[in-house]
Design a protein around this motif. Structure first.
Motif, PDB file in Angstrom:
ATOM      1  N   UNK A   1       6.488   4.648  -4.720  1.00  0.00           N
ATOM      2  CA  UNK A   1       7.743   5.230  -5.199  1.00  0.00           C
ATOM      3  C   UNK A   1       8.243   4.384  -6.368  1.00  0.00           C
ATOM      4  N   UNK A   2       9.261   4.877  -7.073  1.00  0.00           N
ATOM      5  CA  UNK A   2       9.736   4.166  -8.260  1.00  0.00           C
ATOM      6  C   UNK A   2      10.468   2.865  -7.951  1.00  0.00           C
ATOM      7  N   UNK A   3      11.255   2.848  -6.868  1.00  0.00           N
ATOM      8  CA  UNK A   3      12.102   1.695  -6.574  1.00  0.00           C
ATOM      9  C   UNK A   3      11.935   1.260  -5.130  1.00  0.00           C
ATOM     10  N   UNK A   4      12.266   0.001  -4.863  1.00  0.00           N
ATOM     11  CA  UNK A   4      12.221  -0.513  -3.502  1.00  0.00           C
ATOM     12  C   UNK A   4      13.392   0.064  -2.708  1.00  0.00           C
ATOM     13  N   UNK A   5      13.127   0.504  -1.497  1.00  0.00           N
ATOM     14  CA  UNK A   5      14.142   1.097  -0.622  1.00  0.00           C
ATOM     15  C   UNK A   5      14.163   0.342   0.696  1.00  0.00           C
ATOM     16  N   UNK A   6      15.093   0.686   1.564  1.00  0.00           N
ATOM     17  CA  UNK A   6      15.156   0.123   2.914  1.00  0.00           C
ATOM     18  C   UNK A   6      14.589   1.143   3.880  1.00  0.00           C
ATOM     19  N   UNK A   7      13.734   0.688   4.765  1.00  0.00           N
ATOM     20  CA  UNK A   7      13.150   1.571   5.756  1.00  0.00           C
ATOM     21  C   UNK A   7      14.032   1.654   6.989  1.00  0.00           C
ATOM     22  N   UNK A   8      13.538   2.411   7.973  1.00  0.00           N
ATOM     23  CA  UNK A   8      14.242   2.500   9.254  1.00  0.00           C
ATOM     24  C   UNK A   8      13.249   2.945  10.307  1.00  0.00           C
ATOM     25  N   UNK A   9      13.384   2.376  11.506  1.00  0.00           N
ATOM     26  CA  UNK A   9      12.444   2.702  12.568  1.00  0.00           C
ATOM     27  C   UNK A   9      11.043   2.278  12.183  1.00  0.00           C
ATOM     28  N   UNK A  10      10.099   3.184  12.357  1.00  0.00           N
ATOM     29  CA  UNK A  10       8.706   2.889  12.006  1.00  0.00           C
ATOM     30  C   UNK A  10       8.436   3.035  10.509  1.00  0.00           C
ATOM     31  N   UNK A  11       9.400   3.552   9.761  1.00  0.00           N
ATOM     32  CA  UNK A  11       9.245   3.672   8.312  1.00  0.00           C
ATOM     33  C   UNK A  11       9.570   2.315   7.688  1.00  0.00           C
ATOM     34  N   UNK A  12       8.613   1.788   6.946  1.00  0.00           N
ATOM     35  CA  UNK A  12       8.773   0.486   6.301  1.00  0.00           C
ATOM     36  C   UNK A  12       8.685   0.663   4.788  1.00  0.00           C
ATOM     37  N   UNK A  13       9.171  -0.338   4.104  1.00  0.00           N
ATOM     38  CA  UNK A  13       9.060  -0.343   2.645  1.00  0.00           C
ATOM     39  C   UNK A  13       8.482  -1.686   2.231  1.00  0.00           C
TER      40      UNK A  13
ATOM     41  N   UNK B   1     -13.331  -4.270 -11.738  1.00  0.00           N
ATOM     42  CA  UNK B   1     -12.144  -5.081 -11.467  1.00  0.00           C
ATOM     43  C   UNK B   1     -11.108  -4.728 -12.523  1.00  0.00           C
ATOM     44  N   UNK B   2      -9.908  -4.370 -12.061  1.00  0.00           N
ATOM     45  CA  UNK B   2      -8.825  -3.985 -12.966  1.00  0.00           C
ATOM     46  C   UNK B   2      -7.547  -4.718 -12.579  1.00  0.00           C
ATOM     47  N   UNK B   3      -6.679  -4.868 -13.542  1.00  0.00           N
ATOM     48  CA  UNK B   3      -5.357  -5.461 -13.341  1.00  0.00           C
ATOM     49  C   UNK B   3      -4.390  -4.324 -13.042  1.00  0.00           C
ATOM     50  N   UNK B   4      -3.635  -4.456 -11.958  1.00  0.00           N
ATOM     51  CA  UNK B   4      -2.669  -3.432 -11.551  1.00  0.00           C
ATOM     52  C   UNK B   4      -1.310  -4.093 -11.364  1.00  0.00           C
ATOM     53  N   UNK B   5      -0.256  -3.430 -11.848  1.00  0.00           N
ATOM     54  CA  UNK B   5       1.103  -3.933 -11.666  1.00  0.00           C
ATOM     55  C   UNK B   5       1.605  -3.685 -10.253  1.00  0.00           C
ATOM     56  N   UNK B   6       2.714  -4.308  -9.923  1.00  0.00           N
ATOM     57  CA  UNK B   6       3.263  -4.117  -8.576  1.00  0.00           C
ATOM     58  C   UNK B   6       3.749  -2.687  -8.396  1.00  0.00           C
ATOM     59  N   UNK B   7       3.683  -2.217  -7.149  1.00  0.00           N
ATOM     60  CA  UNK B   7       4.037  -0.843  -6.832  1.00  0.00           C
ATOM     61  C   UNK B   7       4.892  -0.804  -5.559  1.00  0.00           C
ATOM     62  N   UNK B   8       6.194  -0.488  -5.694  1.00  0.00           N
ATOM     63  CA  UNK B   8       7.000  -0.295  -4.488  1.00  0.00           C
ATOM     64  C   UNK B   8       6.464   0.902  -3.703  1.00  0.00           C
ATOM     65  N   UNK B   9       6.669   0.877  -2.377  1.00  0.00           N
ATOM     66  CA  UNK B   9       6.177   1.987  -1.564  1.00  0.00           C
ATOM     67  C   UNK B   9       7.033   2.181  -0.320  1.00  0.00           C
ATOM     68  N   UNK B  10       6.847   3.354   0.293  1.00  0.00           N
ATOM     69  CA  UNK B  10       7.434   3.705   1.587  1.00  0.00           C
ATOM     70  C   UNK B  10       6.274   4.148   2.467  1.00  0.00           C
TER      71      UNK B  10
END
Length: 157
Positions: free
Chosen positions: A70-82, A4-13
C-alpha cells in the motif's frame, strides 16, 4: 535465470498466521479478509498480492503473512498486521505455472544463491523478506497453470 535488483521499501497490510505446510492453501483462501479490511478502510493496494514467509519450519509451522503493498504505513487490528518490506537487494526469480511448482522454483533459487555465494537476509529459519508475489489475477487468468509468480528473497546488506 535469477537476477539481483535493488528495491525500495514497501509499506503493506497483511493477515498473519501460523500454519503447517499442509495448511498454506487454506490460509491463502483467507486473502478475502485482507481485501475486505482494505476496502472498509478505503485503502487501495498499489501492487500485486504476496505471501511473506517469516519463519520456515518444514516439519512444524510456518509463520507467514498474505497481503498487499500500500502507499502508506497503517495500523492493523486483530490478525491484520501492517509493516514495511525493507529496502535493499533482492534475488528475484520468475515462475510460470501452477503454484504447486513454487517449492521446486524456491529450491532452484536457493541453489542458485548458493552457487553465486549470496548471503540471504535470514537467521536460520527466520527471514527478513522472503516473498512470493502473485502477478496473475485469478479473475483474468482462471487456469492456475498459466499463473505468473515472482520469488523475491532479500539479501544481507
Amino acid at each position: 535465470m535469477p537476477e539481483i535488483v535493488e528495491i525500495g521499501e514497501r509499506p503493506y497490510v497483511a493477515l498473519r498466521g501460523k500454519v503447517p505446510m499442509s495448511g498454506i492453501g487454506a490460509f491463502a483462501d483467507r486473502m478475502r479478509e485482507v481485501i475486505d479490511w482494505l476496502a472498509a478502510k478505503e485503502i487501495a493496494p498499489n501492487d500485486a498480492p504476496f505471501f511473506k514467509y517469516d519463519v520456515i519450519d518444514m516439519e512444524g509451522e510456518l509463520v507467514m503473512e498474505i497481503g498487499f503493498p500500500v502507499d502508506d504505513l497503517h495500523s492493523g487490528e486483530g490478525e491484520i498486521v501492517t509493516g514495511v518490506l525493507p529496502a535493499g537487494r533482492y534475488a528475484i526469480a520468475h515462475h510460470h505455472g501452477h503454484p504447486d511448482g513454487l517449492m521446486a522454483a524456491t529450491g532452484a533459487l536457493l541453489d542458485w544463491g548458493k552457487q553465486q555465494g549470496v548471503e540471504w537476509d535470514a537467521n536460520g529459519d527466520h527471514w527478513t523478506a522472503r516473498l512470493e508475489i502473485y502477478l496473475s489475477d485469478p479473475r483474468e487468468v482462471p487456469d492456475m497453470n498459466d499463473w505468473d509468480t515472482d520469488l523475491q528473497f532479500k539479501l544481507k546488506d
